[in-house]
Design an enzyme around this catalytic site. Structure first.
Site, PDB file in Angstrom:
ATOM      1  CE  LYS A   1       6.580  28.799   3.048  1.00  5.78           C
ATOM      2  NZ  LYS A   1       6.985  27.982   4.195  1.00  5.78           N
TER       3      LYS A   1
ATOM      4  NE  ARG B   1       2.571  22.877   2.731  1.00  4.74           N
ATOM      5  CZ  ARG B   1       2.219  24.110   2.394  1.00  4.74           C
ATOM      6  NH1 ARG B   1       3.121  24.935   1.913  1.00  4.74           N
ATOM      7  NH2 ARG B   1       0.972  24.505   2.543  1.00  4.74           N
TER       8      ARG B   1
END
Ligand code: 7PM
Length: 276
Positions: free
Chosen positions: A221, A255
């Protein structure tokens, strides 16, 4: 501490890895649906071989500014993949969706977890998730995916994320979702700037005070890009550091895109936790 994901039991006092499987068109360079199904299945099989406990199948890009997808298109993308993985692989299939029709169809095809980045806020989502009778992951988001990163603002990010999640747990319970089937996620990058994300990660243990297993997603991210100055394809090391910190702070599910590497990081954290 054990959760039943459509017949597969998992101890939530330990940390497990969830592999990301995108079935959005931009995740494939070419090919028709059959070819895409083959590619998706091969990727899932590899992630299972690498140690993933979950495969998270997503057919709607939540990228800010991404084109929205029709219900039929999302069903067409997600259902064949969910069906073939549930049938062929020894893994819990998770569906990354906010669409009630997709939740219902996926449940019939053997999905073991509903993962909704909109926290079951869409019309009909609470009812569909309740009927599916599988655990659900409720994630915090401020705003809508299209605009959430424009100007995220909090007075106290920790408290506001906690209050939002507690409110969604109440709504889910009222809709008939068993409270012990609810997993919580602070939603890294979903309406948060770097400082917000860091405060949430630093205080991840406190999210446990709400009494639910915690799932986190920080893999590749932009918060990791902001810290390291690296492009999305060069964020593996930073993603492993984030996974290790999360595992140490008690996350039950992480995740990620890079399952094999994350499994080793989680093993180290789990070993350290085992001696204290
Ligand atoms: C564009 C923006 C593409 C965001 C992909 C993403 C999470 C999730 C996603 C998460 C849970 C990504 C995200 N992130 N589900 N789905 N938690 N529960 O970077 O953090 O993978 S999509």
């Amino acid at each position: 501490m054990e959760l039943d994901f459509a017949g597969r039991l998992l101890d939530m006092s330990r940390c497990h890895v969830m592999g990301v499987l995108n079935v959005t068109p931009d995740s494939f360079s070419d090919g028709g649906r059959f070819n895409q199904l083959d590619i998706a299945f091969a990727k899932a099989r590899q992630m299972v071989a690498d140690g993933a406990a979950f495969i998270d199948v997503g057919g709607e890009s939540t990228r800010p500014g991404a084109a929205s997808v029709s219900v039929q298109e999302e069903l067409d993308r997600v259902c064949p993949v969910v069906e073939v993985i549930s049938r062929e692989l020894d893994v819990i299939v998770s569906v990354d969706t906010s669409t009630p029709e997709v939740m219902s169809q996926a449940a019939k095809l053997g999905v073991g977890l509903i993962n909704d980045v909109r926290a079951l806020q869409r019309e009909g989502a609470l009812v569909a998730a309740a009927k599916a009778r599988v655990p659900v992951c409720i994630m915090h988001i401020q705003g809508e995916p299209e605009t959430m990163q424009e100007r995220p603002e909090y007075r106290n990010v920790l408290r506001e994320v906690g209050e939002f999640l507690a409110g969604r747990v109440r709504a889910a319970a009222q809709a008939g979702i068993a409270t012990n089937n609810i997993i919580l996620d602070p939603g890294f990058g979903f309406g948060k700037n770097l400082e917000h994300n860091l405060r949430l990660l630093a205080a991840l243990e406190q999210l446990h005070a709400l009494g639910h297993p915690v799932l986190v997603g920080m893999s590749r991210k932009s918060m990791l890009g902001q810290i390291t100055g690296r492009d999305v394809d060069e964020r593996l090391s930073a993603s492993l550091a984030a996974a290790t910190i999360s595992a140490m702070k008690g996350a039950s599910i992480i995740r990620v895109h890079d399952v094999r590497e994350t499994i080793d990081a989680v093993k180290v954290a789990t070993a350290v936790k085992g001696v204290v």
